[in-house]
Design an enzyme around this catalytic site. Structure first.
Site, mmCIF file in Angstrom:
data_model
loop_
_atom_site.group_PDB
_atom_site.id
_atom_site.type_symbol
_atom_site.label_atom_id
_atom_site.label_comp_id
_atom_site.label_asym_id
_atom_site.label_seq_id
_atom_site.Cartn_x
_atom_site.Cartn_y
_atom_site.Cartn_z
ATOM 1 N N SER A 67 0.840 -1.194 0.000
ATOM 2 C CA SER A 67 0.000 0.000 0.000
ATOM 3 C C SER A 67 0.871 1.238 0.000
ATOM 4 C CB SER A 67 -0.943 -0.020 1.207
ATOM 5 O OG SER A 67 -0.574 0.974 2.129
ATOM 6 N N LYS A 68 0.248 2.347 -0.419
ATOM 7 C CA LYS A 68 0.966 3.615 -0.465
ATOM 8 C C LYS A 68 1.517 3.980 0.898
ATOM 9 C CE LYS A 68 -2.154 5.464 -3.819
ATOM 10 N NZ LYS A 68 -3.113 6.444 -4.227
ATOM 11 N N ARG A 69 0.853 3.491 1.930
ATOM 12 C CA ARG A 69 1.271 3.856 3.285
ATOM 13 C C ARG A 69 2.403 2.993 3.809
ATOM 14 N NH1 ARG A 69 -3.692 4.895 2.269
ATOM 15 N NH2 ARG A 69 -4.190 2.687 2.354
ATOM 16 N N ASP A 70 2.676 1.897 3.106
ATOM 17 C CA ASP A 70 3.800 1.041 3.503
ATOM 18 C C ASP A 70 5.105 1.824 3.375
ATOM 19 O OD1 ASP A 70 3.958 -1.713 4.193
ATOM 20 O OD2 ASP A 70 2.571 -2.083 2.534
#
Ligand code: GLU
Ligand code: ZN
Length: 495
Positions: free
Chosen positions: A264-267
């Site tokens: 995910s982009k938040r990883d």
């Protein structure tokens, strides 16, 4: 002149939204589009999808451009280069979208939907309970003039909805083959908000049509919007917006991260800046990212970007999810570091030899000393930022004190060994080979092999148990500083 049957020249686009920091999924999409365009001698259009004022920012826009440049991409149309379809920032194209929305309404391809959010939710819920598909139910598709007048009189606001055709939508995905979507699963969808703001669902296909995009290569997460978009392209062609082309679609496989979950982009692992700050080479990172869904050949993981462009085609892209493997990314980057010629390597190290990365005072840096050791460091780095710790012993007034290294190397007896080594080093000719002989001889006196004998010397001089080949390091550091550091270690051991 091109014959009627020859395919249109390739025109692809990279069209990120400037929200947040660029992530590796975005870079993979840019890479595949860029490589596809270059392979086919086509055109890469770089378009900024910044119609969501609440999420887009100027800073992200600047960062996107900077990232693209750092990665080494070039584009034929887009920001900073212009082109026949300018402007390439959607925020500057609002008139176009308003005009197209009007045309779609006029032609009956779209209609005003007056349903409130609560009404929609209520009906969705009822449909779910009854086991029916829960997309928009078409309530406002064919409102009478009276009904519309009544809604308007009530002061209801309305969105613009695209009218999906009744039949199924079938297309051949360039990666996944033929796909069919039935109407129950692809219902009429909003294209303009009640406040008049056009949505992604409208602006993305409108610009693809106007910019005469021939191939859309993008992530699998967007697959569900493809049948809607295909219907919209067809409607646009009918009303004469754009070149009348429905692009071919290829959906790039998902990238899986830790625990087999979608990256995910938040990883943290997905942030491009992280790779840049650690000192990945752009070519190393791109090489790795190209393997997320593609391969050059079964037995060659490391290749140049030119080799990739020469070989890349969309039919080589694999539909299976790809696994993001940081270790492999690092190994490939290390190979790319080794592939640099020494001069380029020294240059690439530049930023990591200065503040804020380098812990030494700038005037202590000695370029000639660094260049002597650079070839030894080059074969050992995973990422360029590792260079700092490898050479800091040369430029710091005192070596780093790594407590764990000290404890490990300075076992009982280390003082005696160090004293002998110091005496022999002091007598030795100051070159790597005789220095090694000196430590070897000191070790023999204490019944230690070279590896064991050199550990306390290394920690005394560099502060760490691991580092560049020791004797070359001592040679470059010089007699005086080497002996002074051993003396300091002996004093510390005696204290
Ligand atoms: N702006 C869209 C996104 O970043 C583009 C999607 C597409 O490639 O069609 O997700
Ligand atoms: Zn409605």
């Amino acid at each position: 002149m091109a014959s009627a049957s020859s395919p249109a020249p390739v025109r692809v686009r990279f069209c990120p939204s400037p929200t947040g920091n660029p992530h590796v999924g975005l870079v993979r999409t840019a890479l595949f589009n860029w490589a596809f365009a270059r392979h086919h001698g086509g055109t890469l259009v770089f378009r900024i999808e910044d119609t969501d004022a609440a999420r887009d920012s100027e800073q992200s826009y600047e960062q996107l451009l900077d990232s693209m440049r750092w990665l080494g991409f070039d584009w034929d149309e887009g920001p900073e280069v212009g082109g026949p379809h300018a402007p390439y920032r959607q925020s500057q194209r609002m008139d176009i979208y308003a005009d197209v929305a009007d045309k779609l309404l006029e032609a009956g391809h779209a209609y005003r939907c007056y349903c409130t959010a609560e009404e929609l939710e209520e009906r969705r819920e009822a449909a779910r309970k009854a086991g029916r598909p829960s997309g928009y139910d078409g309530q406002c598709r064919d409102l009478t003039a009276e009904r519309i007048a009544a809604y308007e009189a009530e002061g209801r606001s309305s969105i613009v909805r695209f009218r999906m055709p009744d039949g199924p939508i079938t297309f051949t995905d360039l990666v996944r083959g033929e796909l069919t979507f039935t109407p129950e699963n692809v219902t009429d969808y909003g294209i303009v908000r009640a406040n008049g703001a056009p949505l992604y669902t409208l602006v993305n296909p409108v610009d693809d049509a106007l910019m005469e995009i021939t191939h859309v290569l993008r992530g699998e997460d967007l697959l569900s919007s493809t049948p809607r978009q295909i219907a919209l392209y067809r409607a646009l062609a009918e009303i004469g917006v754009g070149g009348g082309l429905v692009p071919a679609f290829g959906h790039l496989p998902y990238v899986m991260g830790e625990g087999n979950k979608k990256l995910s982009k938040r990883d943290p692992q997905s942030s491009l800046n992280l790779y840049r700050e650690r000192g990945f080479l752009p070519e190393g990172l791109l090489n790795y990212l190209s393997l997320l869904g593609w391969s050059l050949s079964a037995d060659q993981d490391v290749f140049s970007i030119e080799e990739m462009v020469a070989a890349f085609d969309i039919d080589g892209v694999n539909a299976n999810p790809a696994r993001f493997d940081l270790k492999k990314a690092e190994a490939i980057n290390a190979d790319h570091i080794r592939m640099l010629d020494v001069k380029a390597f020294i240059e690439a190290c530049g930023p990591w030899l200065q503040a804020p990365h380098a812990p030494w005072a700038p005037e202590r840096f000695d370029a000639a000393a660094f260049e002597e050791l650079a070839p030894l460091a080059q074969t050992r780095l995973t990422v360029l930022s590792d260079i700092t710790a490898n050479v800091d012993f040369l430029f710091l007034a005192e070596p780093v004190t790594d407590e764990a290294s000290w404890v490990k190397a300075m076992k009982p007896g280390a003082d005696a060994l160090l004293a002998t080594a110091r005496a022999k080093l002091a007598e030795a000719e100051w070159a790597a080979e005789p220095l090694k002989e000196a430590v070897l001889a000191a070790g023999e006196e204490h019944g230690l092999k070279l590896g064991k004998a050199q550990a306390p010397v290394r920690v005394a001089v560099t502060g760490r148990t691991v580092g560049l080949p020791l004797f070359e390091s001592l040679e470059v550091l010089g007699r005086e500083r080497t002996l002074a550091r051993i003396d300091a270690a002996l004093a510390k051991l005696a204290a």
